[in-house]
Design a protein around this motif. Structure first.
Motif, PDB file in Angstrom:
ATOM      1  N   ASP A 108     -50.448 -34.421   6.792  1.00 55.20           N
ATOM      2  CA  ASP A 108     -49.488 -33.763   7.673  1.00 55.20           C
ATOM      3  C   ASP A 108     -49.611 -34.306   9.082  1.00 55.20           C
ATOM      4  N   ILE A 109     -48.463 -34.565   9.689  1.00 51.51           N
ATOM      5  CA  ILE A 109     -48.385 -34.992  11.087  1.00 51.51           C
ATOM      6  C   ILE A 109     -47.568 -33.955  11.843  1.00 51.51           C
TER       7      ILE A 109
ATOM      8  N   THR B 282     -49.190 -42.053  10.281  1.00 48.10           N
ATOM      9  CA  THR B 282     -49.321 -42.190  11.733  1.00 48.10           C
ATOM     10  C   THR B 282     -48.160 -42.994  12.298  1.00 48.10           C
ATOM     11  N   ARG B 283     -47.791 -44.085  11.627  1.00 44.51           N
ATOM     12  CA  ARG B 283     -46.668 -44.916  12.093  1.00 44.51           C
ATOM     13  C   ARG B 283     -45.380 -44.109  12.127  1.00 44.51           C
ATOM     14  N   ARG B 284     -45.132 -43.363  11.066  1.00 45.10           N
ATOM     15  CA  ARG B 284     -43.901 -42.567  11.023  1.00 45.10           C
ATOM     16  C   ARG B 284     -43.960 -41.393  11.995  1.00 45.10           C
ATOM     17  N   GLY B 285     -45.161 -40.857  12.205  1.00 49.04           N
ATOM     18  CA  GLY B 285     -45.293 -39.769  13.169  1.00 49.04           C
ATOM     19  C   GLY B 285     -44.917 -40.207  14.571  1.00 49.04           C
ATOM     20  N   ILE B 286     -45.338 -41.417  14.943  1.00 49.28           N
ATOM     21  CA  ILE B 286     -44.963 -41.968  16.254  1.00 49.28           C
ATOM     22  C   ILE B 286     -43.454 -42.169  16.332  1.00 49.28           C
ATOM     23  N   LEU B 287     -42.871 -42.658  15.241  1.00 51.36           N
ATOM     24  CA  LEU B 287     -41.430 -42.902  15.211  1.00 51.36           C
ATOM     25  C   LEU B 287     -40.631 -41.642  15.504  1.00 51.36           C
TER      26      LEU B 287
END
Length: 444
Positions: free
Chosen positions: A354-355, A382-387
């Protein structure tokens, strides 16, 4: 010889589009204006008739991941009875030799119709049509023989010989790393060809874990699947270490198509399959950071040719990984035989990461992947969370001819009135090369 971009920037360019449409009786060559190849061209002294009505329109968008289009032209006698097969288009200057033209698109002809008595309409697609057929064809008895790619957990193999308790996990060779009877490990003999035999007849549901290391990453698994239809992967675009090496697990048991399976694999690491202008299959990772490959300025955009399409809210993410291919909720409730942790794992479909972006009004995205390792899943989450940590926008640009080389997943910068507005990612395009215009949708 200029590059495509250099030629498109030349105000003296006189573009002509040549289209070859193949059918059972040969080929029909049509163009936006009459064109004759030179004696030294291949083919030599060949006429392309300028019978194209309304030009050529091609479009593609992330989600569909396909290039589609259509043309209409003046028909000749007998063409309505032809079986049309493939097509290709190229663009160049009317003064050039044929060898100087740039490839524009290629693919299959999906349908032909007669919109008027003297007209023919052909509907185009890229070669993805070839991949929209089932991956599995072989059968064991009346059941499709399954396929293991990568590392799969708790799959349900098929019975190959009930008299000897022989099971098959895959028609491709793979290692059987564990076998269970109602969740309890049992003895077995691995035949190292995708099958195994139990040491004793089972009392309940047989499941197993299997590993096909040859095809345990997204590129290798996609490459194997596309090879089933005699299509190879041409290139990996925007791939980093994660996209190239993250471990995956795919178990195919039904009539899913090769195209759908390739899309599932690509989506696990934020990529898409896409056919290029030569009809070759590329795997394209969609970057949401990095330098621009293309810059659009005032000179490149039609008057008032840009507008905001949509606003996308921030999101919290749940990324699912390590798929349990057989959920079992009725296993023995005896901690001495099967621990509560294992009982819970066998009943649960995925593990998850979960992000929480803690953004006001954030929506929740649930992303199912075929990733198997926690470290790979964490990196992708993590990459998608930043996006999706902040609000995103989509904008539409109506560009002139120098936007023609644009492709899905490219990073593009927009400079309006000498100010850098933003750098974003191309998520769709519609090209009308004979009209010298391209509509581009960009995610910022």
């Amino acid at each position: 010889m200029p590059t495509l971009n250099q030629w498109l920037d030349d105000i003296n360019a006189d573009p002509v589009i040549l289209i070859d449409c193949y059918h059972t009786a040969g080929v029909r060559r049509i163009s936006t204006q009459n064109f004759i190849s030179s004696p030294t061209d291949l083919p030599p002294n060949t006429i392309w008739d300028g019978f194209l009505e309304g030009g050529l329109i091609i479009s593609s968008a992330i989600g569909g991941n396909r290039q589609v289009g259509q043309i209409e032209f003046v028909a000749v006698e007998g063409e309505s009875s032809f079986s049309w097969t493939t097509w290709s288009a190229k663009i160049g200057d009317s003064a050039w030799n044929l060898s100087q033209f740039f490839p524009l698109a290629a693919g299959v002809i999906e349908q032909s119709t007669r919109p008027a008595p003297a007209m023919m309409r052909l509907e185009f697609s890229d070669p993805s049509k070839t991949l929209q057929t089932p991956a599995l064809t072989a059968k064991t008895g009346d059941i499709l023989t399954p396929l293991v790619l990568g590392n799969v957990f708790n799959i349900s193999p098929i019975v190959e010989d009930s008299a000897t308790a022989k099971y098959r996990a895959s028609y491709l060779p793979c290692a059987i790393s564990a076998v269970r009877d109602n969740g309890i490990p049992v003895a077995y003999a691995d035949h190292n060809n995708g099958s195994f035999t139990l040491a004793a007849n089972p009392v309940g549901q047989v499941t197993c874990d299997a590993v096909a290391n040859t095809y345990d990453t997204m590129p290798t698994a996609c490459g194997y699947l596309s090879s089933l239809k005699n299509i190879s992967i041409n290139s990996l675009i925007n791939f980093g270490t994660l996209q190239a090496s993250a471990k995956i697990g795919l178990y195919v048991t039904n009539s899913e198509t090769v195209w759908d399976l390739i899309n599932q694999l690509c989506e696990s690491i934020g990529a898409i399959p896409s056919f290029n202008e030569l009809g070759q299959l590329d795997l394209v990772h969609i970057p949401h950071a990095g330098n621009a490959e293309i810059t659009l300025t005032d000179d490149d955009i039609e008057l008032d040719g840009f507008a905001q399409n949509s606003v996308i809210k921030p999101a919290n993410l749940q990324l699912n990984y390590a798929l349990n291919w057989t959920q079992q909720s009725n296993l023995i409730d005896d901690a001495a035989v099967l621990s509560p942790a294992l009982r819970e794992r066998y009943s649960r479909e995925y593990l998850q990461i979960d992000i929480n972006n803690n953004a006001p009004n954030a929506e929740k995205q649930i992303i199912n992947t075929l990733l198997v390792n926690q470290s790979d899943a964490q990196a992708e989450a993590t990459r998608r969370g930043i996006l999706w940590a902040n609000q995103r926008e989509t904008w539409r640009f109506n560009a002139l001819m120098n936007g023609l080389p644009v492709r899905l997943g490219q990073r593009i910068a927009s400079v309006i009135e000498d100010a850098l507005i933003k750098t974003g990612t191309v998520i769709s395009w519609t090209k009308q090369p004979d009209q010298k215009s391209v509509e581009i949708e960009v995610l910022f």
